[in-house]
Design a protein around this motif. Structure first.
Motif, PDB file in Angstrom:
ATOM      1  N   UNK A   1       0.808  -1.233   0.000  1.00 54.10           N
ATOM      2  CA  UNK A   1       0.000   0.000   0.000  1.00 54.10           C
ATOM      3  C   UNK A   1       0.834   1.274   0.000  1.00 54.10           C
ATOM      4  N   UNK A   2       2.010   1.229   0.652  1.00 55.38           N
ATOM      5  CA  UNK A   2       2.858   2.425   0.616  1.00 55.38           C
ATOM      6  C   UNK A   2       3.362   2.685  -0.805  1.00 55.38           C
TER       7      UNK A   2
ATOM      8  N   UNK B   1      24.485   6.374   1.395  1.00 53.80           N
ATOM      9  CA  UNK B   1      23.827   5.729   2.543  1.00 53.80           C
ATOM     10  C   UNK B   1      22.936   6.714   3.295  1.00 53.80           C
ATOM     11  N   UNK B   2      23.387   7.965   3.403  1.00 53.96           N
ATOM     12  CA  UNK B   2      22.563   8.985   4.076  1.00 53.96           C
ATOM     13  C   UNK B   2      21.296   9.274   3.278  1.00 53.96           C
ATOM     14  N   UNK B   3      21.422   9.293   1.943  1.00 50.93           N
ATOM     15  CA  UNK B   3      20.239   9.526   1.101  1.00 50.93           C
ATOM     16  C   UNK B   3      19.237   8.389   1.315  1.00 50.93           C
TER      17      UNK B   3
ATOM     18  N   UNK C   1      10.921   9.116   5.130  1.00 49.74           N
ATOM     19  CA  UNK C   1       9.647   9.603   4.604  1.00 49.74           C
ATOM     20  C   UNK C   1       8.529   8.590   4.863  1.00 49.74           C
ATOM     21  N   UNK C   2       8.912   7.309   5.018  1.00 55.59           N
ATOM     22  CA  UNK C   2       7.913   6.270   5.261  1.00 55.59           C
ATOM     23  C   UNK C   2       7.704   6.010   6.741  1.00 55.59           C
TER      24      UNK C   2
ATOM     25  N   UNK D   1      13.571  17.368   9.487  1.00 57.21           N
ATOM     26  CA  UNK D   1      14.673  17.645  10.422  1.00 57.21           C
ATOM     27  C   UNK D   1      15.794  16.628  10.225  1.00 57.21           C
ATOM     28  N   UNK D   2      15.411  15.347  10.072  1.00 60.95           N
ATOM     29  CA  UNK D   2      16.405  14.296   9.840  1.00 60.95           C
ATOM     30  C   UNK D   2      17.203  14.600   8.574  1.00 60.95           C
ATOM     31  N   UNK D   3      16.479  14.995   7.523  1.00 62.75           N
ATOM     32  CA  UNK D   3      17.150  15.317   6.258  1.00 62.75           C
ATOM     33  C   UNK D   3      18.119  16.488   6.438  1.00 62.75           C
ATOM     34  N   UNK D   4      17.659  17.539   7.154  1.00 63.80           N
ATOM     35  CA  UNK D   4      18.494  18.745   7.294  1.00 63.80           C
ATOM     36  C   UNK D   4      19.772  18.432   8.074  1.00 63.80           C
TER      37      UNK D   4
END
Ligand code: CO8
Length: 258
Positions: free
Chosen positions: A148-149, A206-208, A215-216, A225-228
């Protein structure tokens, strides 16, 4: 690395795992999943490997969990053994990027294994489905959660409740697969894509992967915040200096994975 149910090879900076139980359309038993885990341990420990591809045969990526091995299990066998858990989770825990290169059947546990990878490249012969309902069970390795995701509730419900398969074109339209390629070019295209990924800075790649997966698994603000913070941390890396210097100097970057 020598295995009985898979073949594990390296192609430059890419680790290639080929499922190899042709007599059972690559049906997934414990031994095969353990071997995938051991191959992944090897590829993850090898600094030179930047991306991993999992593929099957022309006829089947994998036609599901091994029905013969499961048929006589009782509740206490699967509950006490936590069937399935640790050895399958190893695939989802892989920190390096993983591509599923799917030709032919990817059914049940086979579809679930493909969905544990970071993205799917499909041959035009690929067929995806969760036919467990026809066996009197339900998907048990993430099918009711990851499908479903990937494709939305309506299509996931329809597929899981009817057990029908969808072809590569439908799977691409629905967002399950990243790209369709001719069947005879599948492994070549997957290796080329994996090679491109492996040419980048491994820690950045790996960070990407970690960040997209957020996002999931988190609310939008937490994910942002995690991305930044991950973005900020790249400015402590030699590879950020090298990547930007190479752009300014109009040359190819030489990443050191530092
Ligand atoms: N398990 C065991 N053996 C299998 C499986 C399987 N999933 N799929 C195919 N085989 C075997 C067949 O029994 C046959 O063996 P033999 O030659 O000894 O009779 C051989 O592979 C070739 O298969 P077919 O003759 O059936 O080939 P066809 O081309 O006629 O059909 C199909 C291909 C349509 C893919 C058909 O084989 C099929 O329907 N297979 C079963 C698909 C299925 O139901 N998959 C879901 C399994 S349940 C599951 O995945 C649950 C996941 C839960 C969590 C994971 C836990 C580990």
């Amino acid at each position: 690395m020598n295995f009985e149910n898979i073949i594990a090879r390296t192609h430059g900076k890419v680790g290639l795992i080929t499922l190899n139980r042709p007599q059972a359309l690559n049906a997934l038993n414990d031994a095969l999943i353990d071997e995938i885990g051991r191959a992944l341990d090897g590829f993850e420990a090898d600094e030179a490997i930047g991306c991993i591809v999992i593929t099957g045969s022309e006829k089947a990526f994998a036609a599901g969990a091994d029905i013969g091995a499961m048929k006589d299990f009782g509740f206490m066998d699967v509950y006490k053994g936590n069937y399935i858990s640790a050895n399958w989770d190893r695939v989802a825990r892989c920190r390096k990027p993983m591509i599923a290169a799917v030709a032919g059947y990817a059914l049940g546990g086979g579809c679930e294994l493909a969905m544990m990878c970071d993205f799917i490249i499909a041959a035009d012969t690929a067929q995806f489905g969760q036919p467990e309902v026809k066996l009197g069970i339900l998907p048990g390795a993430g099918g009711t959660q990851r499908l479903p995701r990937a494709v939305g509730k309506a299509k996931a419900m329809e597929l899981c409740l009817t057990g029908r398969t969808m072809d590569a074109a439908e799977a691409e339209r629905a967002g399950l697969v990243a790209r369709i390629v001719p069947a005879d070019k599948l492994v070549e295209e997957a290796l080329a894509t994996a090679g491109k990924i492996a040419s980048h800075s491994l820690p950045v790649v790996m960070m990407i992967k970690e960040s997209v997966n957020r996002a999931y698994e988190s609310a939008l603000q937490e994910g942002l915040l995690f991305e930044r913070r991950s973005f900020h941390s790249t400015f402590a890396m030699q590879d950020q200096k090298e990547g930007m210097a190479a752009f300014i100097e109009k040359r190819k970057p030489e990443f050191s994975n530092r």
